[in-house]
Motif scaffolding. Structure first.
Motif, short mmCIF file in Angstrom:
data_model
loop_
_atom_site.label_atom_id
_atom_site.label_comp_id
_atom_site.label_asym_id
_atom_site.label_seq_id
_atom_site.Cartn_x
_atom_site.Cartn_y
_atom_site.Cartn_z
N THR A 183 11.80 73.29 107.16
CA THR A 183 12.24 74.56 107.73
C THR A 183 12.31 74.48 109.25
OG1 THR A 183 11.33 75.82 105.88
CG2 THR A 183 11.69 77.03 107.92
N LYS A 184 11.29 73.89 109.87
CA LYS A 184 11.29 73.74 111.33
C LYS A 184 12.46 72.86 111.79
CE LYS A 184 6.35 74.46 111.87
NZ LYS A 184 5.05 73.82 112.15
N ALA A 185 12.71 71.78 111.05
CA ALA A 185 13.80 70.87 111.41
C ALA A 185 15.15 71.59 111.30
CB ALA A 185 13.79 69.64 110.52
N ILE A 186 15.35 72.33 110.23
CA ILE A 186 16.61 73.05 110.04
C ILE A 186 16.81 74.06 111.17
CG2 ILE A 186 17.84 74.71 108.58
CD1 ILE A 186 16.56 73.28 106.17
N ARG A 187 15.74 74.74 111.53
CA ARG A 187 15.85 75.72 112.63
C ARG A 187 16.16 75.05 113.96
NH1 ARG A 187 11.24 79.41 110.16
NH2 ARG A 187 12.60 80.82 109.00
N THR A 188 15.73 73.84 114.15
CA THR A 188 16.04 73.09 115.37
C THR A 188 17.49 72.61 115.35
OG1 THR A 188 13.75 72.37 115.61
CG2 THR A 188 15.44 71.05 116.74
N LEU A 189 17.96 72.17 114.19
CA LEU A 189 19.30 71.57 114.09
C LEU A 189 20.41 72.60 113.92
CD1 LEU A 189 18.35 68.55 111.80
CD2 LEU A 189 18.77 68.52 114.28
N SER A 190 20.12 73.71 113.29
CA SER A 190 21.15 74.70 112.99
C SER A 190 21.96 75.15 114.21
CB SER A 190 20.53 75.91 112.29
OG SER A 190 21.52 76.83 111.94
N PRO A 191 21.34 75.40 115.36
CA PRO A 191 22.14 75.82 116.51
C PRO A 191 23.15 74.78 117.00
CG PRO A 191 19.81 76.32 116.86
CD PRO A 191 19.90 75.47 115.63
N LYS A 192 22.98 73.54 116.58
CA LYS A 192 23.89 72.47 117.01
C LYS A 192 25.14 72.38 116.15
CE LYS A 192 20.06 69.84 118.86
NZ LYS A 192 20.28 70.34 120.18
N ILE A 193 25.15 73.10 115.02
CA ILE A 193 26.26 73.04 114.07
C ILE A 193 27.45 73.81 114.62
CG2 ILE A 193 27.02 73.76 111.77
CD1 ILE A 193 24.11 73.33 110.85
N HIS A 194 28.64 73.25 114.39
CA HIS A 194 29.88 73.86 114.86
C HIS A 194 30.66 74.54 113.75
CE1 HIS A 194 28.82 70.76 117.81
NE2 HIS A 194 29.24 71.66 118.66
N LYS A 232 31.36 76.88 110.74
CA LYS A 232 30.80 78.17 110.32
C LYS A 232 30.16 78.09 108.93
CE LYS A 232 32.04 82.95 109.43
NZ LYS A 232 33.09 83.90 109.17
N LYS A 233 30.85 77.48 107.97
CA LYS A 233 30.33 77.40 106.61
C LYS A 233 29.05 76.57 106.55
CE LYS A 233 34.65 78.13 104.15
NZ LYS A 233 35.61 77.58 103.21
N LEU A 234 29.02 75.49 107.31
CA LEU A 234 27.83 74.64 107.33
C LEU A 234 26.67 75.40 107.99
CD1 LEU A 234 26.54 71.96 106.70
CD2 LEU A 234 27.42 71.09 108.88
N LYS A 235 26.94 76.13 109.03
CA LYS A 235 25.90 76.92 109.70
C LYS A 235 25.32 77.94 108.72
CE LYS A 235 24.56 78.99 113.92
NZ LYS A 235 23.16 78.80 113.65
N GLU A 236 26.18 78.60 107.95
CA GLU A 236 25.71 79.56 106.95
C GLU A 236 24.81 78.87 105.91
OE1 GLU A 236 29.25 81.34 105.34
OE2 GLU A 236 29.66 82.45 107.19
N LEU A 237 25.19 77.66 105.52
CA LEU A 237 24.40 76.91 104.56
C LEU A 237 23.00 76.64 105.12
CD1 LEU A 237 24.18 75.15 101.93
CD2 LEU A 237 24.99 73.26 103.33
N PHE A 238 22.94 76.14 106.35
CA PHE A 238 21.66 75.82 106.97
C PHE A 238 20.81 77.08 107.13
CE2 PHE A 238 21.21 71.53 109.13
CZ PHE A 238 22.09 70.89 108.30
N ASP A 239 21.43 78.13 107.64
CA ASP A 239 20.68 79.35 107.88
C ASP A 239 20.17 79.97 106.58
OD1 ASP A 239 21.08 78.96 110.58
OD2 ASP A 239 22.68 80.44 110.75
N GLY A 240 20.97 79.88 105.53
CA GLY A 240 20.55 80.40 104.23
C GLY A 240 19.48 79.54 103.58
N ALA A 241 19.48 78.26 103.88
CA ALA A 241 18.52 77.35 103.25
C ALA A 241 17.09 77.68 103.64
CB ALA A 241 18.83 75.91 103.62
N THR A 242 16.88 78.13 104.86
CA THR A 242 15.50 78.41 105.28
C THR A 242 14.88 79.51 104.43
OG1 THR A 242 16.25 79.86 107.07
CG2 THR A 242 15.81 77.56 107.64
N GLY A 243 15.66 80.53 104.09
CA GLY A 243 15.14 81.59 103.23
C GLY A 243 14.75 81.07 101.86
N GLY A 244 15.59 80.20 101.30
CA GLY A 244 15.28 79.61 100.01
C GLY A 244 14.03 78.76 100.05
N ILE A 245 13.91 77.98 101.11
CA ILE A 245 12.73 77.11 101.24
C ILE A 245 11.46 77.97 101.37
CG2 ILE A 245 11.59 75.39 102.69
CD1 ILE A 245 14.47 74.40 103.42
#
Length: 171
Positions: A26-37, A39-52
């Motif tokens: 979760t911490k890694a995703i939160r660090t990496l997510s802002p680097k994503i360009h 939109k769909k991939l960003k949504e995937l990352f941001d949604g993954a943290t809730g699932g985790i």
């Protein structure tokens, strides 16, 4: 911690390891997510943290219901995967936006696959212990991770086609 001497202790150790793995991912995703360009991939990352986080809440409940000490046990396996993900996504990150997104999704999937094996193993232990409800919940988490992996793979394939198309146009 001493070595486990029963399947139940091995099961609880696996759950504690998964808890730590989830926290680290979760911490890694939160660090990496802002680097994503993308939109769909960003949504995937941001949604993954809730699932985790939902998976982690399940783990805590299972540990508590089994009478185990409700605390994570540091997961060195995920620590290495996170270290690699952060290295490839920050220090050694490609400058090209599409390539960076491809690198990030590959790192995300590596971390997710750790979860698939860990939760699958925990489900097998729960089944062997006769903990049918635990096994059911853990198998549901595995299915959830597989669904996320399928979406991740499709996103990765889409981004790879875009990157290849742009490289061909630049050649």
């Amino acid at each position: 911690m001493s070595a486990p001497d029963s399947l139940k202790e091995v099961y609880l150790d696996e759950l504690k390891d998964l808890w730590s793995a989830n926290d680290q991912m979760t911490k890694a995703i939160r660090t990496l997510s802002p680097k994503i360009h993308d939109k769909k991939l960003k949504e995937l990352f941001d949604g993954a943290t809730g699932g985790i986080e939902t998976h982690t809440a399940t783990i805590k409940g299972l540990i508590e219901a089994s009478g185990g000490e409700v605390e994570p046990e540091h997961c060195k396996g995920m620590e290495g995967l996170v270290r690699e993900a952060l290295k490839h996504g920050t220090k050694e990150a490609p400058e090209d936006e599409e390539l960076l997104d491809l690198v990030l999704i590959a790192q995300f999937q590596r971390m997710s696959h750790y979860g698939v094996t860990g939760f699958g193993t925990a489900a097998a232990y729960a089944s062997a212990l006769g903990l049918k409800d635990d096994a059911k919940q853990l198998k549901a988490i595995v299915a959830d991770i597989y669904r996320g992996d399928e979406v991740s793979s499709k996103q990765g394939e889409r981004l790879a086609r875009l990157a290849a198309k742009h490289e061909a146009a630049d050649a």
